[in-house]
Write a protein that holds these residues in place. Structure first.
Motif, PDB file in Angstrom:
ATOM      1  N   THR A 154       0.850  -1.185   0.000  1.00 15.79           N
ATOM      2  CA  THR A 154       0.000   0.000   0.000  1.00 15.79           C
ATOM      3  C   THR A 154       0.890   1.241   0.000  1.00 15.79           C
ATOM      4  OG1 THR A 154      -0.040   0.177   2.418  1.00 15.79           O
ATOM      5  CG2 THR A 154      -1.699  -1.257   1.389  1.00 15.79           C
ATOM      6  N   PRO A 155       0.321   2.419  -0.226  1.00 19.50           N
ATOM      7  CA  PRO A 155       1.133   3.635  -0.136  1.00 19.50           C
ATOM      8  C   PRO A 155       1.807   3.789   1.226  1.00 19.50           C
ATOM      9  CG  PRO A 155      -0.969   4.107  -1.187  1.00 19.50           C
ATOM     10  CD  PRO A 155      -1.050   2.709  -0.682  1.00 19.50           C
ATOM     11  N   GLU A 156       1.161   3.319   2.288  1.00 20.94           N
ATOM     12  CA  GLU A 156       1.722   3.406   3.625  1.00 20.94           C
ATOM     13  C   GLU A 156       2.751   2.314   3.894  1.00 20.94           C
ATOM     14  OE1 GLU A 156      -1.846   5.370   2.960  1.00 20.94           O
ATOM     15  OE2 GLU A 156      -1.645   3.182   3.009  1.00 20.94           O
ATOM     16  N   ASN A 157       2.665   1.215   3.154  1.00 23.69           N
ATOM     17  CA  ASN A 157       3.574   0.078   3.345  1.00 23.69           C
ATOM     18  C   ASN A 157       3.968  -0.480   1.978  1.00 23.69           C
ATOM     19  OD1 ASN A 157       5.032  -2.011   4.525  1.00 23.69           O
ATOM     20  ND2 ASN A 157       3.237  -3.317   4.824  1.00 23.69           N
ATOM     21  N   PRO A 158       4.760   0.288   1.196  1.00 24.14           N
ATOM     22  CA  PRO A 158       5.068  -0.113  -0.181  1.00 24.14           C
ATOM     23  C   PRO A 158       5.906  -1.381  -0.292  1.00 24.14           C
ATOM     24  CG  PRO A 158       6.362   1.802   0.456  1.00 24.14           C
ATOM     25  CD  PRO A 158       5.360   1.587   1.535  1.00 24.14           C
ATOM     26  N   GLU A 159       6.572  -1.793   0.791  1.00 27.03           N
ATOM     27  CA  GLU A 159       7.378  -3.018   0.766  1.00 27.03           C
ATOM     28  C   GLU A 159       6.659  -4.176   1.449  1.00 27.03           C
ATOM     29  OE1 GLU A 159      10.150  -3.178  -0.952  1.00 27.03           O
ATOM     30  OE2 GLU A 159       9.898  -1.063  -1.465  1.00 27.03           O
ATOM     31  N   GLY A 160       5.373  -4.060   1.595  1.00 26.12           N
ATOM     32  CA  GLY A 160       4.602  -5.129   2.222  1.00 26.12           C
ATOM     33  C   GLY A 160       4.628  -6.409   1.405  1.00 26.12           C
ATOM     34  N   PRO A 161       3.993  -7.457   1.905  1.00 31.23           N
ATOM     35  CA  PRO A 161       4.027  -8.746   1.208  1.00 31.23           C
ATOM     36  C   PRO A 161       3.289  -8.697  -0.133  1.00 31.23           C
ATOM     37  CG  PRO A 161       2.450  -8.796   3.021  1.00 31.23           C
ATOM     38  CD  PRO A 161       3.196  -7.518   3.146  1.00 31.23           C
ATOM     39  N   ARG A 162       3.854  -9.389  -1.114  1.00 36.09           N
ATOM     40  CA  ARG A 162       3.176  -9.511  -2.404  1.00 36.09           C
ATOM     41  C   ARG A 162       1.995 -10.456  -2.285  1.00 36.09           C
ATOM     42  NH1 ARG A 162       6.839  -9.334  -7.737  1.00 36.09           N
ATOM     43  NH2 ARG A 162       8.644  -8.158  -6.995  1.00 36.09           N
ATOM     44  N   GLY A 163       1.037 -10.239  -3.168  1.00 32.63           N
ATOM     45  CA  GLY A 163      -0.065 -11.178  -3.295  1.00 32.63           C
ATOM     46  C   GLY A 163       0.183 -12.113  -4.466  1.00 32.63           C
ATOM     47  N   ARG A 164      -0.880 -12.641  -5.018  1.00 28.43           N
ATOM     48  CA  ARG A 164      -0.800 -13.522  -6.188  1.00 28.43           C
ATOM     49  C   ARG A 164      -1.670 -12.950  -7.308  1.00 28.43           C
ATOM     50  NH1 ARG A 164      -3.565 -17.444  -5.656  1.00 28.43           N
ATOM     51  NH2 ARG A 164      -4.487 -17.122  -3.587  1.00 28.43           N
ATOM     52  N   GLY A 165      -1.284 -13.212  -8.547  1.00 29.61           N
ATOM     53  CA  GLY A 165      -2.105 -12.825  -9.679  1.00 29.61           C
ATOM     54  C   GLY A 165      -2.164 -11.326  -9.875  1.00 29.61           C
ATOM     55  N   GLY A 166      -3.322 -10.859 -10.352  1.00 28.62           N
ATOM     56  CA  GLY A 166      -3.463  -9.466 -10.766  1.00 28.62           C
ATOM     57  C   GLY A 166      -4.054  -8.531  -9.744  1.00 28.62           C
ATOM     58  N   GLY A 167      -4.393  -9.032  -8.544  1.00 27.59           N
ATOM     59  CA  GLY A 167      -4.991  -8.154  -7.542  1.00 27.59           C
ATOM     60  C   GLY A 167      -6.313  -7.578  -8.024  1.00 27.59           C
ATOM     61  N   TYR A 168      -6.595  -6.344  -7.662  1.00 29.75           N
ATOM     62  CA  TYR A 168      -7.817  -5.700  -8.147  1.00 29.75           C
ATOM     63  C   TYR A 168      -7.688  -5.473  -9.660  1.00 29.75           C
ATOM     64  CZ  TYR A 168      -9.410  -4.699  -3.393  1.00 29.75           C
ATOM     65  OH  TYR A 168      -9.849  -4.803  -2.093  1.00 29.75           O
ATOM     66  N   TRP A 169      -8.706  -5.906 -10.398  1.00 25.89           N
ATOM     67  CA  TRP A 169      -8.600  -5.791 -11.851  1.00 25.89           C
ATOM     68  C   TRP A 169      -9.948  -5.574 -12.495  1.00 25.89           C
ATOM     69  CZ3 TRP A 169      -8.715 -10.199 -15.777  1.00 25.89           C
ATOM     70  CH2 TRP A 169      -9.545 -11.233 -15.363  1.00 25.89           C
ATOM     71  N   VAL A 170      -9.883  -5.160 -13.775  1.00 23.88           N
ATOM     72  CA  VAL A 170     -11.073  -4.904 -14.589  1.00 23.88           C
ATOM     73  C   VAL A 170     -10.828  -5.451 -15.988  1.00 23.88           C
ATOM     74  CG1 VAL A 170     -12.431  -3.092 -15.734  1.00 23.88           C
ATOM     75  CG2 VAL A 170     -11.848  -2.858 -13.315  1.00 23.88           C
ATOM     76  N   LYS A 171     -11.882  -6.005 -16.560  1.00 21.17           N
ATOM     77  CA  LYS A 171     -11.857  -6.430 -17.960  1.00 21.17           C
ATOM     78  C   LYS A 171     -13.024  -5.759 -18.676  1.00 21.17           C
ATOM     79  CE  LYS A 171     -11.261 -10.829 -18.844  1.00 21.17           C
ATOM     80  NZ  LYS A 171     -11.567 -12.287 -19.062  1.00 21.17           N
ATOM     81  N   ILE A 172     -12.760  -5.219 -19.877  1.00 17.11           N
ATOM     82  CA  ILE A 172     -13.788  -4.517 -20.638  1.00 17.11           C
ATOM     83  C   ILE A 172     -13.929  -5.151 -22.020  1.00 17.11           C
ATOM     84  CG2 ILE A 172     -14.507  -2.313 -21.632  1.00 17.11           C
ATOM     85  CD1 ILE A 172     -12.899  -0.897 -19.474  1.00 17.11           C
ATOM     86  N   ASP A 173     -15.169  -5.453 -22.397  1.00 20.73           N
ATOM     87  CA  ASP A 173     -15.493  -5.966 -23.725  1.00 20.73           C
ATOM     88  C   ASP A 173     -15.834  -4.781 -24.624  1.00 20.73           C
ATOM     89  OD1 ASP A 173     -16.441  -7.223 -25.986  1.00 20.73           O
ATOM     90  OD2 ASP A 173     -18.134  -8.206 -24.992  1.00 20.73           O
ATOM     91  N   HIS A 174     -15.083  -4.636 -25.719  1.00 19.96           N
ATOM     92  CA  HIS A 174     -15.276  -3.502 -26.623  1.00 19.96           C
ATOM     93  C   HIS A 174     -16.066  -3.876 -27.886  1.00 19.96           C
ATOM     94  CE1 HIS A 174     -12.471  -1.303 -24.104  1.00 19.96           C
ATOM     95  NE2 HIS A 174     -11.668  -2.349 -24.167  1.00 19.96           N
ATOM     96  N   GLY A 175     -16.554  -5.119 -27.949  1.00 13.97           N
ATOM     97  CA  GLY A 175     -17.267  -5.571 -29.132  1.00 13.97           C
ATOM     98  C   GLY A 175     -16.303  -6.035 -30.216  1.00 13.97           C
TER      99      GLY A 175
END
Length: 216
Positions: free
Chosen positions: A110-131
């Motif tokens: 986080t901004p307060e703890n930039p060296e904190g533990p890593r997670g897995r994968g993409g974390g918070y994410w979004v996918k958009i279908d554009h047709g």
């Protein structure tokens, strides 16, 4: 003396058999229609490439990069100037949100703890279908997306904020463009990024034209 009962039984059995056959035919037809409704769109060729823009604020210059092991066509975006944490992440093109949530696990950076533990994968994410079988993906955002599944978004609309959730070493935006099932080279404002392979480190700088109508 006969009662006629065997004849009635045979008639009943034939009627029931016809009913079963009709039901089986209806089920088969419904199955074919269901499969066709899924398969036919998948077999259609992709539409023309949308005029994707960088998923960041109008006029800003960002670094686009990749590195060995990152995966072909994946792009990491870092701001050239200013604080990275919390920068707006914008839709590259108009479309419909199909995913808005967590990919893998968040970790603790986080901004307060930039060296904190890593997670897995993409974390918070979004996918958009554009047709036309085109879609974009936006990963490692700071907090829950600002959009929801099924929401229609305009090009340049904010969908989240830049962060370092998931398997991320520093605040940045992992970004992808996809055509059908295939990940492809990212294009911005009608020009290819040049990032096509993860065999070597590759860095370019691009200015964003993800601007409001009439602003360039």
């Amino acid at each position: 003396m006969t009662t006629g009962r065997p004849t009635r039984v045979r008639t009943h059995r034939r009627a029931r058999s016809r009913t079963v056959r009709i039901l089986l035919v209806l089920v088969a037809v419904a199955a074919v229609v269901a499969v066709a409704s899924v398969a036919v769109p998948l077999l259609r060729p992709a539409g023309p490439r949308p005029l994707f823009q960088l998923p960041v604020a109008c006029g800003e210059t960002w670094q686009l990069s990749t590195y060995p092991g990152h995966d072909d066509y994946d792009v990491d975006l870092f701001p050239i100037e200013g604080e990275a944490w919390g920068r707006p992440v914008l839709a590259s093109y108009a479309g419909t949100v199909t995913v808005a949530g967590i990919n893998g696990s968040l970790g603790g950076r986080t901004p307060e703890n930039p060296e904190g533990p890593r997670g897995r994968g993409g974390g918070y994410w979004v996918k958009i279908d554009h047709g036309g079988k085109w879609e974009t993906q936006y990963l490692h955002m700071l907090e829950p997306p600002l959009v929801r599944v099924g929401q229609r978004v305009a090009q340049g609309e904010q969908i989240g904020r830049l962060g370092s959730t998931g398997n991320s070493g520093a605040p940045h935006l992992h970004y992808e463009q996809r055509r059908g099932f295939d990940k492809v080279e990212t294009w911005f404002d009608g020009t290819p990024s040049g990032i096509t392979t993860d065999e070597r480190e590759h860095i370019v700088r691009r200015a964003s034209n993800n601007c409001a109508p009439g602003v360039r």
